[in-house]
Scaffold this active site. Structure first.
Site, PDB file in Angstrom:
ATOM      1  CG  ASN A   1      -1.846   1.379   1.226  1.00 19.68           C
ATOM      2  OD1 ASN A   1      -1.780   2.054   0.381  1.00 19.68           O
ATOM      3  ND2 ASN A   1      -2.434   1.454   2.423  1.00 19.68           N
ATOM      4  CD1 TRP A   2       3.949   1.404  -2.688  1.00 19.74           C
ATOM      5  CD2 TRP A   2       3.737   2.477  -4.550  1.00 19.74           C
ATOM      6  NE1 TRP A   2       4.754   0.639  -3.364  1.00 19.74           N
ATOM      7  CE2 TRP A   2       4.917   1.354  -4.688  1.00 19.74           C
ATOM      8  CE3 TRP A   2       3.497   3.429  -5.633  1.00 19.74           C
ATOM      9  CZ2 TRP A   2       5.621   1.149  -5.957  1.00 19.74           C
ATOM     10  CZ3 TRP A   2       4.031   3.006  -6.887  1.00 19.74           C
ATOM     11  CH2 TRP A   2       5.148   1.829  -7.090  1.00 19.74           C
ATOM     12  CE  LYS A   3      -0.147   3.401   4.779  1.00 15.52           C
ATOM     13  NZ  LYS A   3      -0.484   3.162   6.310  1.00 15.52           N
TER      14      LYS A   3
ATOM     15  CG  HIS B   1      -5.804   1.913   5.235  1.00 10.21           C
ATOM     16  ND1 HIS B   1      -5.540   2.846   6.178  1.00 10.21           N
ATOM     17  CD2 HIS B   1      -5.105   0.983   4.888  1.00 10.21           C
ATOM     18  CE1 HIS B   1      -4.236   2.512   6.634  1.00 10.21           C
ATOM     19  NE2 HIS B   1      -4.002   1.342   5.894  1.00 10.21           N
TER      20      HIS B   1
ATOM     21  CD  GLU C   1      -3.053   5.337   6.979  1.00  9.24           C
ATOM     22  OE1 GLU C   1      -3.089   5.552   5.396  1.00  9.24           O
ATOM     23  OE2 GLU C   1      -2.045   4.878   7.517  1.00  9.24           O
TER      24      GLU C   1
ATOM     25  CD  GLU D   1      -3.377  -2.558   7.231  1.00  9.66           C
ATOM     26  OE1 GLU D   1      -2.536  -2.775   6.759  1.00  9.66           O
ATOM     27  OE2 GLU D   1      -3.985  -1.285   7.263  1.00  9.66           O
TER      28      GLU D   1
ATOM     29  N   GLY E   1       2.544   2.148  10.807  1.00  8.11           N
ATOM     30  CA  GLY E   1       3.547   3.125  10.816  1.00  8.11           C
ATOM     31  C   GLY E   1       4.126   3.553  11.991  1.00  8.11           C
TER      32      GLY E   1
ATOM     33  CB  SER F   1       5.163  -2.281  12.159  1.00  4.33           C
ATOM     34  OG  SER F   1       4.690  -0.793  12.553  1.00  4.33           O
TER      35      SER F   1
ATOM     36  N   GLY G   1       4.977   1.074   4.624  1.00  3.41           N
ATOM     37  CA  GLY G   1       6.342   1.544   4.452  1.00  3.41           C
ATOM     38  C   GLY G   1       7.451   0.618   3.743  1.00  3.41           C
TER      39      GLY G   1
HETATM   40  P1  13P Z   1       3.040   0.146   7.759  1.00  4.87           P
HETATM   41  O1  13P Z   1       3.298  -1.189   7.117  1.00  4.87           O
HETATM   42  O2  13P Z   1       3.838   1.213   7.335  1.00  4.87           O
HETATM   43  O3  13P Z   1       2.876   0.025   8.924  1.00  4.87           O
HETATM   44  O4  13P Z   1       1.642   0.456   7.100  1.00  4.87           O
HETATM   45  C1  13P Z   1       0.439  -0.414   7.147  1.00  4.87           C
HETATM   46  C2  13P Z   1      -0.598  -0.317   6.317  1.00  4.87           C
HETATM   47  O5  13P Z   1      -1.282   0.713   6.669  1.00  4.87           O
HETATM   48  C3  13P Z   1      -0.924  -0.918   5.129  1.00  4.87           C
HETATM   49  O6  13P Z   1      -2.177  -0.713   4.727  1.00  4.87           O
END
Ligand code: 13P
Length: 267
Positions: free
Chosen positions: A12-14, A103, A105, A183, A189, A229, A251
């Site tokens: 997931n590149w966000k 997600h 977020e 998640e 993150g 993470s 990440g």
């Molecule tokens: P990280 O791997 O950066 O913790 O992010 C997880 C995430 O939100 C994947 O959708």
């Protein structure tokens, strides 16, 4: 993991990377790995969920490396006056096979509800996109001992919608394409990943919820991922768990070297 389910390593590149950055990523991936199929018959399924503006830059390139393309959100309507939104058919048009839905977020910053998540999930399946539906509890909910009830509520709304989809439209086979990503919000993150045992406990519960609502056959086919993470040095402990079928990675999916390492450790 049973032999029935193919592992999925989804990035997931966000809100990271321009089209130029994405092309650099693909070139490096090509140099480091070649095609994902080079990992052999137990190669995991690989996908990158990229920003909308980057999809066209990746649509021909990624599949040539055996990597699927996904988006990070979509609207449930087929089309209409929804400024700033994007539909399932537009994502398909841009070359997507996957879409992340709900997600944390999006739930936290864009007020996405369980009901919207459920509608989007059904529309994605109807459109032959693989929905990667995210669920997870906050730190406060975990500390209050509410993890199971939070997950149960998030899952129930989606599973009710899928049960209707399966029954009314005769789509019980298509429902097996569903992917759930557990998640925990406090692990995203932060570098504070869940213990593999805790992740297995919740993911086992998610599989039981699916079995209760959609039957054992569907529950054994649906892939459930862990996210939060995940890094090359901790992926193995998650994959060793009975019910964990892969990961949704933020990440560590941004750098070709760590993404390739994750793929190699998923065989
Ligand atoms: P990280 O791997 O950066 O913790 O992010 C997880 C995430 O939100 C994947 O959708």
């Amino acid at each position: 993991m049973t032999a029935l389910r193919k592992r999925l390593m989804a990035g997931n590149w966000k809100m990271y990377k321009t089209a130029k950055d994405a092309r650099v990523f693909v070139d490096e991936l090509k140099n480091l790995l070649g095609n994902v199929e080079s990992l052999g018959s137990v190669a995991p399924e690989a996908a990158i969920c990229a920003p909308f503006t980057v999809l066209y830059a990746l649509r021909d390139e990624l599949p040539q490396l055996g990597v699927g393309l996904g988006a990070q959100n979509m609207h449930e309507a087929a089309e209409g006056a929804f400024t700033g939104e994007i539909s399932a058919s537009m994502l398909q048009d841009a070359g997507c096979q996957y879409v992340i839905i709900g997600h944390s977020e999006r739930r936290a910053y864009f007020a996405e509800t369980d009901e919207a998540v459920a509608k989007k999930t059904v529309v994605a399946l109807e459109s032959s996109l693989v929905p990667i539906v995210c669920v997870g509890e906050s730190l406060q909910e975990r500390e209050n001992g509410q993890t199971d009830t939070v997950i149960e509520k998030q899952m129930r709304v989606v599973l009710d919608a899928l049960a209707s989809f399966a029954a009314e439209k005769g789509e019980s086979e298509k429902v097996k394409d569903l992917v759930i990503a557990y998640e925990p919000i406090w692990a995203i993150g932060t570098g504070k990943s869940s213990s593999a045992q805790d992740a297995q406990q919740v993911i086992g519960l998610i599989r039981r919820f699916i079995a209760d609502r959609l039957g054992q056959d569907v529950a054994q086919a649906v892939r459930v991922l862990y996210g939060g993470s995940v890094k090359p040095d901790n992926i193995a402990v998650y994959l060793a768990q009975e019910d964990i079928d892969g990961a949704l990675v933020g990440g560590a999916s941004l750098q070709p070297a760590s993404y390739v390492e994750l793929l190699r450790k998923s065989v």
